[in-house]
Design an enzyme around this catalytic site. Sequence first.
Site, PDB file in Angstrom:
ATOM      1  N   PHE A 123      28.596   4.245 132.493  1.00  9.42           N
ATOM      2  CA  PHE A 123      28.277   4.620 131.145  1.00  9.42           C
ATOM      3  C   PHE A 123      27.759   3.358 129.833  1.00  9.42           C
ATOM      4  O   PHE A 123      28.641   2.864 130.193  1.00  9.42           O
ATOM      5  CB  PHE A 123      29.443   5.817 130.634  1.00  9.42           C
ATOM      6  CG  PHE A 123      28.832   7.332 129.269  1.00  9.42           C
ATOM      7  CD1 PHE A 123      28.149   8.244 130.321  1.00  9.42           C
ATOM      8  CD2 PHE A 123      29.524   6.876 128.675  1.00  9.42           C
ATOM      9  CE1 PHE A 123      27.389   9.091 129.000  1.00  9.42           C
ATOM     10  CE2 PHE A 123      28.071   7.398 127.385  1.00  9.42           C
ATOM     11  CZ  PHE A 123      28.055   8.888 128.201  1.00  9.42           C
ATOM     12  N   ASP A 192      37.863   4.802 132.903  1.00 13.10           N
ATOM     13  CA  ASP A 192      37.608   5.630 132.126  1.00 13.10           C
ATOM     14  C   ASP A 192      37.109   7.404 133.441  1.00 13.10           C
ATOM     15  O   ASP A 192      36.773   7.162 134.100  1.00 13.10           O
ATOM     16  CB  ASP A 192      35.534   5.037 132.069  1.00 13.10           C
ATOM     17  CG  ASP A 192      35.206   6.552 130.536  1.00 13.10           C
ATOM     18  OD1 ASP A 192      35.357   7.513 131.118  1.00 13.10           O
ATOM     19  OD2 ASP A 192      34.263   6.451 130.060  1.00 13.10           O
ATOM     20  N   TYR A 217      36.114  17.212 125.766  1.00 15.16           N
ATOM     21  CA  TYR A 217      34.758  18.442 126.011  1.00 15.16           C
ATOM     22  C   TYR A 217      33.762  18.893 127.026  1.00 15.16           C
ATOM     23  O   TYR A 217      33.430  19.340 127.349  1.00 15.16           O
ATOM     24  CB  TYR A 217      33.675  18.051 124.532  1.00 15.16           C
ATOM     25  CG  TYR A 217      32.998  16.926 124.547  1.00 15.16           C
ATOM     26  CD1 TYR A 217      32.292  16.341 125.683  1.00 15.16           C
ATOM     27  CD2 TYR A 217      33.599  15.460 124.085  1.00 15.16           C
ATOM     28  CE1 TYR A 217      31.249  15.020 126.175  1.00 15.16           C
ATOM     29  CE2 TYR A 217      32.869  14.124 124.079  1.00 15.16           C
ATOM     30  CZ  TYR A 217      32.296  13.832 124.978  1.00 15.16           C
ATOM     31  OH  TYR A 217      31.128  12.609 124.958  1.00 15.16           O
ATOM     32  N   LYS A 218      34.461  18.108 128.354  1.00 12.46           N
ATOM     33  CA  LYS A 218      33.370  18.138 129.029  1.00 12.46           C
ATOM     34  C   LYS A 218      34.327  19.099 130.281  1.00 12.46           C
ATOM     35  O   LYS A 218      34.722  20.243 130.163  1.00 12.46           O
ATOM     36  CB  LYS A 218      33.231  16.942 130.458  1.00 12.46           C
ATOM     37  CG  LYS A 218      32.060  16.056 129.386  1.00 12.46           C
ATOM     38  CD  LYS A 218      32.003  14.142 130.145  1.00 12.46           C
ATOM     39  CE  LYS A 218      31.056  14.052 129.768  1.00 12.46           C
ATOM     40  NZ  LYS A 218      31.230  12.330 129.436  1.00 12.46           N
ATOM     41  N   ARG A 364      20.866  15.937 137.449  1.00 11.32           N
ATOM     42  CA  ARG A 364      22.301  16.719 137.873  1.00 11.32           C
ATOM     43  C   ARG A 364      22.633  18.042 137.111  1.00 11.32           C
ATOM     44  O   ARG A 364      22.663  18.628 136.309  1.00 11.32           O
ATOM     45  CB  ARG A 364      22.305  15.289 136.778  1.00 11.32           C
ATOM     46  CG  ARG A 364      24.800  15.081 136.702  1.00 11.32           C
ATOM     47  CD  ARG A 364      24.845  14.196 135.637  1.00 11.32           C
ATOM     48  NE  ARG A 364      24.690  14.647 134.651  1.00 11.32           N
ATOM     49  CZ  ARG A 364      25.728  14.621 133.717  1.00 11.32           C
ATOM     50  NH1 ARG A 364      26.017  13.538 133.841  1.00 11.32           N
ATOM     51  NH2 ARG A 364      25.356  15.077 131.962  1.00 11.32           N
TER      52      ARG A 364
END
Length: 405
Positions: A123, A192, A217-218, A364
């Site tokens: 990421f 992570d 927030y995921k 995705r």
Amino acid sequence: MLDRARELDAADPLNGFRDRFTLPEGVIYLDGNSLGALPKAAVERVHQVVTGEWGEGLIRSWNDAHWINLPQRIGAKIAPLIGAQPNEVIVADSVSVNLFKLISAALKMRPGRKIILSEPGNFPTDLYMIQGLQEHGLAEQRLADRDTILEALDDDVALLLLTHVHYKSGAMHDMAALTKAAQDAGALVLWDLSHTGGAMPVDLNAVEADFAVGCGYKYLCGGPGAPAYAYVAARNHEALSQPLSGWMGHAQPFAFQDDYTPAPGVDRLLCGTPQILSMSALEVGVDLIAEIGVDRLYAKSQALSEFFLECLSERDIALELVSPSDSSERGSQLSFRHENAYAICQALIARGVIGDFRDPDILRLGFAPAYLRFEDMAEAARHLAEVLQTGEWQRDEFNQRTAVT
Ligand SMILES: *Cc1c(COP(=O)(O)O)cnc(C)c1O
């Protein structure tokens, strides 16, 4: 397939939890891996915090409403979801900022070593945070492809920094094996967990991970910009030192001393005043995900993605799957490669099927198991098949690159 989907939904033990979320009519939401859906209880809770705790309580709420302990309290609730002890996790800042703190802490714990080892395609923010420290002469970035990471571990490596479930492909690293190999080489390890926490169980204590960060927030459904969390193994608390030595991480913030003395343990990862409104919403998401349980969530996410693939093959759709085909080797998502992925994604969104596109050619689809149904899988597969088989994606409006996300 729709009939079978409905049978599967009827037999699904998590079926009832969908109602605990607000989901717009006519939308199949396959982007909960980017921004989790809104728990209904968060609306009420945020309203209460704003009008009661802030409006009426004012400054008194730091104590009366326990605002001051929110980072620790929510951290302790996240801990069991990731195999940590309650005093090993704290909620603060963003993933990026926590990466900065923990990479810096790791460098301090390994004097003489400067290399931060990661993989190309990690990421971006994970790599950018290494590069920022490199720019300041504090670190050196080394990147090695997944299959060469072990060879890249030598006695210059201070820290191995990897994302457990890859954001683009969904491929999962072997956390236990890599942690051990890095530590055998004298390095520390930082995971992570942004695409892991709240979607699948992970056991940081069992694999003896040194550090971890993760996103609020995921899959934790904390709301846009929700604060992130950071984990530090108890054995590293003593040596933990990070350069964002703000007053909230002081042993006695309200003694207002001139000199910095770090608070015990993970509390010293705090920097400035915690974001109380965002944290209040995050707590609702964490409570709900904990109530459902990560084991059940993971089992359902695997079942959902398997069923989605079955629905596609039933419709004779053969897309190139970039994610591992074995569901035990991937996270809660499926990624497909197609040169027109952008337009396909736009055409799906126009039909109410919200997934996302990752440059340059990845479609995705995230399967947040807390609120998706098997029926959604059957319908999403039907829409995808129709978009491809009719050539609908070729329409101009779907081929003009505009918005991000
Ligand atoms: C979403 C995500 C982040 C987000 O970082 P922020 O600083 O909180 O915006 C970090 N790492 C990974 C792997 C992610 O997927």
